[in-house]
Write an enzyme that holds these catalytic residues in place. Structure first.
Site, PDB file in Angstrom:
ATOM      1  CG  ASP A   8     -14.722 -26.651  -1.262  1.00  0.00           C
ATOM      2  OD1 ASP A   8     -14.764 -25.715  -2.075  1.00  0.00           O
ATOM      3  OD2 ASP A   8     -14.542 -26.471  -0.045  1.00  0.00           O
ATOM      4  CG  HIS A  58      -9.533 -22.561   6.851  1.00  0.00           C
ATOM      5  ND1 HIS A  58      -8.754 -22.718   7.973  1.00  0.00           N
ATOM      6  CD2 HIS A  58      -8.726 -21.977   5.914  1.00  0.00           C
ATOM      7  CE1 HIS A  58      -7.530 -22.259   7.736  1.00  0.00           C
ATOM      8  NE2 HIS A  58      -7.492 -21.789   6.493  1.00  0.00           N
ATOM      9  CG  HIS A 153     -15.888 -21.476   4.049  1.00  0.00           C
ATOM     10  ND1 HIS A 153     -15.752 -21.098   2.734  1.00  0.00           N
ATOM     11  CD2 HIS A 153     -16.787 -20.623   4.590  1.00  0.00           C
ATOM     12  CE1 HIS A 153     -16.535 -20.051   2.490  1.00  0.00           C
ATOM     13  NE2 HIS A 153     -17.161 -19.741   3.607  1.00  0.00           N
TER      14      HIS A 153
END
Length: 239
Positions: A8, A58, A153
């Site tokens: 990822d 994020h 995230h």
């Protein structure tokens, strides 16, 4: 031995072609579908600021990334680690597009030349659950994967969650294994029953039961990637 890497990335924005860059890469290794703990994790200096919307996703500040290595500094380590493996990504086009751009910027060949193959779990999920939400969070909820620690995230955390999701999506014949229990000593117990004295009636399945059985076989075929053996055996027996 099957080696798979769940990968990822986090990025400064949504468009590699318009100059957005990778800021984080997380990789989780599976050998024969088992976690090995041999993972890779990089924070990267993207040489530009993240978009405001990306920061909300994020939470990795521009200041935090300023002293981190640039992609070129970790490229060889990353590619050596990924060499020849099956790479598992959720929405692979996005991550592979960014990796291709990073490699292009340092004069290296495209990503797929370094690896064995790419498996996109988003494509798999859409085939298995058409018309449903198939984000990573939605799949975690649907498949019973604990994502309670995912407030923002993060590439490594998301790769770890995706590894669990992937194993559940592809459980296939593993789901047919039955735990028969164990004795106190830890060894499996076996009970032999003489069936010679029993007369067992044969009950034929009705049309509804046959249809339900066929639906189940199709689901198992799909979740195992077409690796079930009974279809092949049935065809061989007919031939």
């Amino acid at each position: 031995m099957t080696r798979q890497i769940v990968l990822d990335t986090e990025t400064t924005g949504l468009s590699a072609e318009n100059g957005d860059r990778i800021i984080e890469i997380g990789c989780v290794e599976l050998l024969n579908r088992k976690l090995t703990g041999h993972n890779k994790h990089f924070y990267l200096n993207p040489e530009r600021d993240s978009h405001e919307d990306a920061l909300k996703v994020h939470g990795i500040s521009n200041e935090f990334l300023k002293d981190k290595p640039k992609f070129v500094a970790v490229a060889d380590e990353l590619l050596d680690y990924l060499q020849g493996a099956e790479i598992i990504i959720h929405n692979a086009a996005f991550d592979v597009g960014f990796l291709n751009k990073e490699l292009e910027l340092i004069g290296r060949p495209p990503f797929k030349q370094f690896i064995g193959s790419v498996t996109d779990t988003l494509v798999m999920a859409k085939e298995m659950y058409p018309g449903k939400r198939n984000s990573l969070d939605a799949l975690c909820d649907r498949l019973g994967v604990d994502n309670s620690g995912r407030t923002l995230h993060g590439a490594l955390l998301d790769a770890e969650l995706l590894a669990d999701v992937y194993i559940n999506l592809t459980r296939g014949q593993d789901a047919l294994l039955i735990d028969l229990g164990a004795t106190d000593s830890g060894s499996a117990s076996t009970v032999r029953i003489e069936l010679g004295g029993f007369e067992l009636p044969v009950l034929a399945a009705n049309e509804q039961e046959l249809a339900a059985h066929e639906d189940l076989l199709k689901q198992l075929d799909k979740s195992s990637g077409g690796k079930t053996v009974w279809r092949a055996n049935a065809q061989n027996s007919v031939a």
